[in-house]
Design a protein around this motif. Structure first.
Motif, PDB file in Angstrom:
ATOM      1  N   THR A  68     -22.211  21.318 -38.883  1.00 23.13           N
ATOM      2  CA  THR A  68     -22.801  21.443 -37.553  1.00 23.13           C
ATOM      3  C   THR A  68     -23.994  22.383 -37.613  1.00 23.13           C
ATOM      4  OG1 THR A  68     -20.638  21.133 -36.534  1.00 23.13           O
ATOM      5  CG2 THR A  68     -22.361  22.099 -35.170  1.00 23.13           C
ATOM      6  N   LEU A  69     -25.132  21.900 -37.165  1.00 18.96           N
ATOM      7  CA  LEU A  69     -26.321  22.744 -37.071  1.00 18.96           C
ATOM      8  C   LEU A  69     -26.508  23.147 -35.614  1.00 18.96           C
ATOM      9  CD1 LEU A  69     -28.756  20.770 -39.384  1.00 18.96           C
ATOM     10  CD2 LEU A  69     -27.595  22.912 -39.884  1.00 18.96           C
ATOM     11  N   ARG A  70     -26.624  24.434 -35.386  1.00 17.63           N
ATOM     12  CA  ARG A  70     -26.766  24.949 -34.023  1.00 17.63           C
ATOM     13  C   ARG A  70     -28.237  25.025 -33.639  1.00 17.63           C
ATOM     14  NH1 ARG A  70     -22.588  28.117 -31.874  1.00 17.63           N
ATOM     15  NH2 ARG A  70     -24.191  29.538 -31.122  1.00 17.63           N
ATOM     16  N   LYS A  71     -28.480  25.170 -32.350  1.00 14.37           N
ATOM     17  CA  LYS A  71     -29.827  25.266 -31.821  1.00 14.37           C
ATOM     18  C   LYS A  71     -30.592  26.432 -32.442  1.00 14.37           C
ATOM     19  CE  LYS A  71     -29.833  25.007 -27.428  1.00 14.37           C
ATOM     20  NZ  LYS A  71     -29.820  25.258 -25.980  1.00 14.37           N
ATOM     21  N   GLU A  72     -29.895  27.530 -32.703  1.00 12.31           N
ATOM     22  CA  GLU A  72     -30.535  28.705 -33.285  1.00 12.31           C
ATOM     23  C   GLU A  72     -31.110  28.407 -34.668  1.00 12.31           C
ATOM     24  OE1 GLU A  72     -27.414  28.698 -32.044  1.00 12.31           O
ATOM     25  OE2 GLU A  72     -27.694  29.878 -30.225  1.00 12.31           O
ATOM     26  N   HIS A  73     -30.435  27.513 -35.382  1.00 13.21           N
ATOM     27  CA  HIS A  73     -30.927  27.128 -36.707  1.00 13.21           C
ATOM     28  C   HIS A  73     -32.282  26.438 -36.594  1.00 13.21           C
ATOM     29  CE1 HIS A  73     -30.805  24.500 -40.435  1.00 13.21           C
ATOM     30  NE2 HIS A  73     -30.996  25.730 -40.851  1.00 13.21           N
ATOM     31  N   GLY A  74     -32.434  25.580 -35.609  1.00 10.25           N
ATOM     32  CA  GLY A  74     -33.722  24.926 -35.374  1.00 10.25           C
ATOM     33  C   GLY A  74     -34.813  25.929 -35.057  1.00 10.25           C
ATOM     34  N   TYR A  75     -34.487  26.919 -34.244  1.00  7.88           N
ATOM     35  CA  TYR A  75     -35.470  27.957 -33.924  1.00  7.88           C
ATOM     36  C   TYR A  75     -35.835  28.769 -35.169  1.00  7.88           C
ATOM     37  CZ  TYR A  75     -34.424  26.987 -29.027  1.00  7.88           C
ATOM     38  OH  TYR A  75     -34.261  26.380 -27.815  1.00  7.88           O
ATOM     39  N   ALA A  76     -34.860  29.035 -36.018  1.00  3.61           N
ATOM     40  CA  ALA A  76     -35.127  29.783 -37.250  1.00  3.61           C
ATOM     41  C   ALA A  76     -36.064  28.997 -38.167  1.00  3.61           C
ATOM     42  CB  ALA A  76     -33.825  30.112 -37.975  1.00  3.61           C
ATOM     43  N   LEU A  77     -35.856  27.683 -38.268  1.00  2.00           N
ATOM     44  CA  LEU A  77     -36.713  26.862 -39.117  1.00  2.00           C
ATOM     45  C   LEU A  77     -38.135  26.773 -38.550  1.00  2.00           C
ATOM     46  CD1 LEU A  77     -34.305  23.981 -40.150  1.00  2.00           C
ATOM     47  CD2 LEU A  77     -34.994  25.981 -41.472  1.00  2.00           C
ATOM     48  N   LEU A  78     -38.248  26.671 -37.223  1.00  2.00           N
ATOM     49  CA  LEU A  78     -39.578  26.663 -36.618  1.00  2.00           C
ATOM     50  C   LEU A  78     -40.298  27.987 -36.848  1.00  2.00           C
ATOM     51  CD1 LEU A  78     -38.965  24.813 -33.235  1.00  2.00           C
ATOM     52  CD2 LEU A  78     -40.322  24.031 -35.166  1.00  2.00           C
ATOM     53  N   THR A  79     -39.563  29.087 -36.743  1.00  3.56           N
ATOM     54  CA  THR A  79     -40.140  30.404 -36.998  1.00  3.56           C
ATOM     55  C   THR A  79     -40.603  30.516 -38.449  1.00  3.56           C
ATOM     56  OG1 THR A  79     -38.696  31.376 -35.330  1.00  3.56           O
ATOM     57  CG2 THR A  79     -39.704  32.882 -36.915  1.00  3.56           C
ATOM     58  N   LEU A  80     -39.805  29.992 -39.370  1.00  2.64           N
ATOM     59  CA  LEU A  80     -40.181  30.007 -40.775  1.00  2.64           C
ATOM     60  C   LEU A  80     -41.477  29.235 -40.998  1.00  2.64           C
ATOM     61  CD1 LEU A  80     -39.393  30.713 -43.737  1.00  2.64           C
ATOM     62  CD2 LEU A  80     -38.215  28.522 -43.800  1.00  2.64           C
TER      63      LEU A  80
END
Length: 121
Positions: free
Chosen positions: A105-117
């Motif tokens: 399960t990938l959480r919404k926070e993971h998406g934000y972390a990848l965008l920040t990266l």
């Protein structure tokens, strides 16, 4: 890139890559909204991998055929190395967060972390 003196690897990993991925993005979002999140996530990785393999394979093969050489030397510039490092960190984050920590399960926070990266690059 030439007018603003932006190195070509940076242009390829940012402006051109963003423009190239809009079709994939809209298709993957539509598939995910239909409830096929596994298919959408797989497509996120399968499309770029296919592009890399076919692009490098055909490009290098054509170059080697034209020049008659059997191998070629690639110069790894610092921006290109940085792009590879950011790409590897992104893949490792997906594996660690999605498979090991999130158990699929990938959480919404993971998406934000990848965008920040990506933005930090």
């Amino acid at each position: 890139g030439i007018l603003c003196q932006i190195p070509s690897p940076i242009m390829g990993l940012s402006v051109l890559a963003v423009g190239n991925c809009f079709g994939d993005l809209s298709a993957n979002v539509a598939v995910a909204r239909k409830g096929l999140s596994d298919m959408a996530l797989t497509a996120c990785f399968a499309g770029p991998v296919l592009t890399l393999l076919v692009g490098f394979g055909l490009g290098f093969s054509a170059h080697l055929k034209i020049t008659g050489h059997t191998s070629m030397h690639l110069r790894m510039t610092p921006p290109l190395v940085a792009g590879f490092i950011f790409s590897m960190v992104n893949c490792i984050l997906v594996i660690i967060c999605g498979v090991c920590i999130g158990r699929g399960t990938l959480r919404k926070e993971h998406g934000y972390a990848l965008l920040t990266l990506y933005i930090s690059y």
